[in-house]
Motif scaffolding. Structure first.
Motif, PDB file in Angstrom:
ATOM      1  N   LEU A   1      62.316  53.625  59.023  1.00 13.92           N
ATOM      2  CA  LEU A   1      61.377  52.921  59.892  1.00 13.92           C
ATOM      3  C   LEU A   1      60.681  51.788  59.142  1.00 13.92           C
ATOM      4  CD1 LEU A   1      59.890  55.928  61.871  1.00 13.92           C
ATOM      5  CD2 LEU A   1      61.310  54.079  62.804  1.00 13.92           C
ATOM      6  N   LYS A   2      60.334  52.015  57.875  1.00 12.90           N
ATOM      7  CA  LYS A   2      59.726  50.958  57.062  1.00 12.90           C
ATOM      8  C   LYS A   2      60.687  49.787  56.887  1.00 12.90           C
ATOM      9  CE  LYS A   2      56.567  53.745  54.275  1.00 12.90           C
ATOM     10  NZ  LYS A   2      56.311  54.258  52.913  1.00 12.90           N
ATOM     11  N   ARG A   3      61.964  50.092  56.663  1.00 11.89           N
ATOM     12  CA  ARG A   3      62.974  49.029  56.531  1.00 11.89           C
ATOM     13  C   ARG A   3      63.078  48.233  57.831  1.00 11.89           C
ATOM     14  NH1 ARG A   3      68.385  50.397  55.362  1.00 11.89           N
ATOM     15  NH2 ARG A   3      68.563  48.264  54.669  1.00 11.89           N
ATOM     16  N   LEU A   4      63.043  48.939  58.946  1.00  9.35           N
ATOM     17  CA  LEU A   4      63.138  48.280  60.251  1.00  9.35           C
ATOM     18  C   LEU A   4      61.911  47.394  60.491  1.00  9.35           C
ATOM     19  CD1 LEU A   4      64.953  48.099  62.739  1.00  9.35           C
ATOM     20  CD2 LEU A   4      63.724  50.050  63.672  1.00  9.35           C
ATOM     21  N   ILE A   5      60.742  47.897  60.166  1.00 14.31           N
ATOM     22  CA  ILE A   5      59.508  47.116  60.314  1.00 14.31           C
ATOM     23  C   ILE A   5      59.562  45.878  59.430  1.00 14.31           C
ATOM     24  CG2 ILE A   5      57.025  47.113  59.826  1.00 14.31           C
ATOM     25  CD1 ILE A   5      57.111  50.141  60.719  1.00 14.31           C
ATOM     26  N   GLN A   6      60.005  46.053  58.197  1.00 14.35           N
ATOM     27  CA  GLN A   6      60.100  44.922  57.279  1.00 14.35           C
ATOM     28  C   GLN A   6      61.086  43.881  57.809  1.00 14.35           C
ATOM     29  OE1 GLN A   6      61.155  45.960  53.279  1.00 14.35           O
ATOM     30  NE2 GLN A   6      60.758  43.920  52.497  1.00 14.35           N
ATOM     31  N   LEU A   7      62.169  44.338  58.362  1.00 17.89           N
ATOM     32  CA  LEU A   7      63.157  43.426  58.943  1.00 17.89           C
ATOM     33  C   LEU A   7      62.526  42.588  60.055  1.00 17.89           C
ATOM     34  CD1 LEU A   7      66.223  42.611  59.207  1.00 17.89           C
ATOM     35  CD2 LEU A   7      66.348  44.378  60.963  1.00 17.89           C
ATOM     36  N   ILE A   8      61.773  43.245  60.898  1.00 15.81           N
ATOM     37  CA  ILE A   8      61.133  42.554  62.023  1.00 15.81           C
ATOM     38  C   ILE A   8      60.057  41.595  61.528  1.00 15.81           C
ATOM     39  CG2 ILE A   8      59.648  42.894  64.038  1.00 15.81           C
ATOM     40  CD1 ILE A   8      61.254  45.572  64.449  1.00 15.81           C
TER      41      ILE A   8
ATOM     42  N   MET B   1      69.740  58.325  51.148  1.00 14.54           N
ATOM     43  CA  MET B   1      70.648  57.946  52.191  1.00 14.54           C
ATOM     44  C   MET B   1      71.382  56.687  51.744  1.00 14.54           C
ATOM     45  SD  MET B   1      69.604  57.303  56.157  1.00 14.54           S
ATOM     46  CE  MET B   1      68.945  58.924  56.395  1.00 14.54           C
ATOM     47  N   THR B   2      72.674  56.741  51.526  1.00 11.43           N
ATOM     48  CA  THR B   2      73.446  55.600  51.077  1.00 11.43           C
ATOM     49  C   THR B   2      73.989  54.854  52.280  1.00 11.43           C
ATOM     50  OG1 THR B   2      74.073  56.822  49.103  1.00 11.43           O
ATOM     51  CG2 THR B   2      75.370  54.889  49.627  1.00 11.43           C
ATOM     52  N   GLU B   3      73.816  53.528  52.271  1.00 11.52           N
ATOM     53  CA  GLU B   3      74.266  52.703  53.382  1.00 11.52           C
ATOM     54  C   GLU B   3      75.013  51.499  52.848  1.00 11.52           C
ATOM     55  OE1 GLU B   3      70.302  53.386  56.111  1.00 11.52           O
ATOM     56  OE2 GLU B   3      70.855  51.419  55.459  1.00 11.52           O
ATOM     57  N   GLU B   4      75.841  50.930  53.681  1.00 13.10           N
ATOM     58  CA  GLU B   4      76.465  49.662  53.364  1.00 13.10           C
ATOM     59  C   GLU B   4      75.371  48.603  53.406  1.00 13.10           C
ATOM     60  OE1 GLU B   4      79.907  51.413  52.681  1.00 13.10           O
ATOM     61  OE2 GLU B   4      79.600  49.269  52.475  1.00 13.10           O
ATOM     62  N   PRO B   5      75.411  47.605  52.506  1.00 12.10           N
ATOM     63  CA  PRO B   5      74.367  46.583  52.485  1.00 12.10           C
ATOM     64  C   PRO B   5      74.190  45.848  53.806  1.00 12.10           C
ATOM     65  CG  PRO B   5      75.772  46.388  50.557  1.00 12.10           C
ATOM     66  CD  PRO B   5      76.383  47.434  51.456  1.00 12.10           C
ATOM     67  N   ASP B   6      75.270  45.708  54.597  1.00  9.98           N
ATOM     68  CA  ASP B   6      75.161  44.971  55.847  1.00  9.98           C
ATOM     69  C   ASP B   6      74.853  45.878  57.047  1.00  9.98           C
ATOM     70  OD1 ASP B   6      77.604  46.234  55.816  1.00  9.98           O
ATOM     71  OD2 ASP B   6      78.709  44.555  56.670  1.00  9.98           O
ATOM     72  N   GLN B   7      74.627  47.164  56.811  1.00 13.73           N
ATOM     73  CA  GLN B   7      74.323  48.079  57.909  1.00 13.73           C
ATOM     74  C   GLN B   7      72.863  47.896  58.333  1.00 13.73           C
ATOM     75  OE1 GLN B   7      74.715  52.256  57.081  1.00 13.73           O
ATOM     76  NE2 GLN B   7      74.925  52.762  59.226  1.00 13.73           N
ATOM     77  N   HIS B   8      72.645  47.779  59.616  1.00 13.56           N
ATOM     78  CA  HIS B   8      71.310  47.574  60.160  1.00 13.56           C
ATOM     79  C   HIS B   8      70.474  48.843  59.983  1.00 13.56           C
ATOM     80  CE1 HIS B   8      68.151  46.662  63.036  1.00 13.56           C
ATOM     81  NE2 HIS B   8      68.536  45.411  62.951  1.00 13.56           N
ATOM     82  N   PRO B   9      69.187  48.727  59.633  1.00 15.60           N
ATOM     83  CA  PRO B   9      68.339  49.907  59.414  1.00 15.60           C
ATOM     84  C   PRO B   9      68.287  50.868  60.598  1.00 15.60           C
ATOM     85  CG  PRO B   9      67.200  47.930  58.670  1.00 15.60           C
ATOM     86  CD  PRO B   9      68.474  47.482  59.348  1.00 15.60           C
ATOM     87  N   VAL B  10      68.438  50.369  61.810  1.00 19.85           N
ATOM     88  CA  VAL B  10      68.383  51.247  62.975  1.00 19.85           C
ATOM     89  C   VAL B  10      69.523  52.270  62.942  1.00 19.85           C
ATOM     90  CG1 VAL B  10      69.742  49.889  64.634  1.00 19.85           C
ATOM     91  CG2 VAL B  10      67.810  51.244  65.429  1.00 19.85           C
ATOM     92  N   ASN B  11      70.625  51.935  62.292  1.00 19.01           N
ATOM     93  CA  ASN B  11      71.748  52.868  62.188  1.00 19.01           C
ATOM     94  C   ASN B  11      71.437  54.048  61.277  1.00 19.01           C
ATOM     95  OD1 ASN B  11      73.366  51.338  63.903  1.00 19.01           O
ATOM     96  ND2 ASN B  11      74.070  50.051  62.224  1.00 19.01           N
TER      97      ASN B  11
END
Length: 116
Positions: free
Chosen positions: A96-103, A1-11
């Motif tokens: 979800l792992k990215r979101l958890i790590q962010l938190i 899944m390719t994302e912009e670096p500033d895109q929030h993981p929830v997106n």
């Protein structure tokens, strides 16, 4: 899944996969490889109609394969993850792992970096 670096993981969460019941269906199917409808209904505490509706969404999205047949004289329905379903589940877990790590770390998680 390719994302912009500033895109929030929830997106990056997939609305089809992320819904609680559908995530449960995909998870149980991943664990079992092939799961019978009645077992899944009981394991997730659902009515037959509710489970059928969620399976229809997942089947339409190409994430599960539904097989109908007989076991003895009783009609049975089994489902299994498709390769796309397996990828979708893995992608959801990654997000979800990215979101958890962010938190936990209090900051953004760089793209391509998994949590420990």
């Amino acid at each position: 899944m390719t994302e912009e670096p500033d895109q929030h993981p929830v997106n990056g969460l997939d609305d089809v996969v992320h819904q609680r019941v559908r995530l449960g269906i995909l998870t149980v199917a991943h664990e079992a490889r092939r799961v019978e409808f009645g077992f899944l209904r009981t394991a997730l505490g659902l009515t037959a109609g509710n489970l059928s509706q969620h399976l229809a969404v997942l089947e339409k999205a190409g994430l599960v394969a539904v097989e109908k047949g007989y076991e003895g004289r009783r009609a049975r329905t089994w489902l299994s993850l498709t390769p796309a379903g397996d990828r979708a589940l893995r992608d959801e877990v990654t997000q979800l792992k990215r979101l958890i790590q962010l938190i936990e770390q209090g900051g953004p998680v760089p793209e391509g970096q998994d949590s420990p």
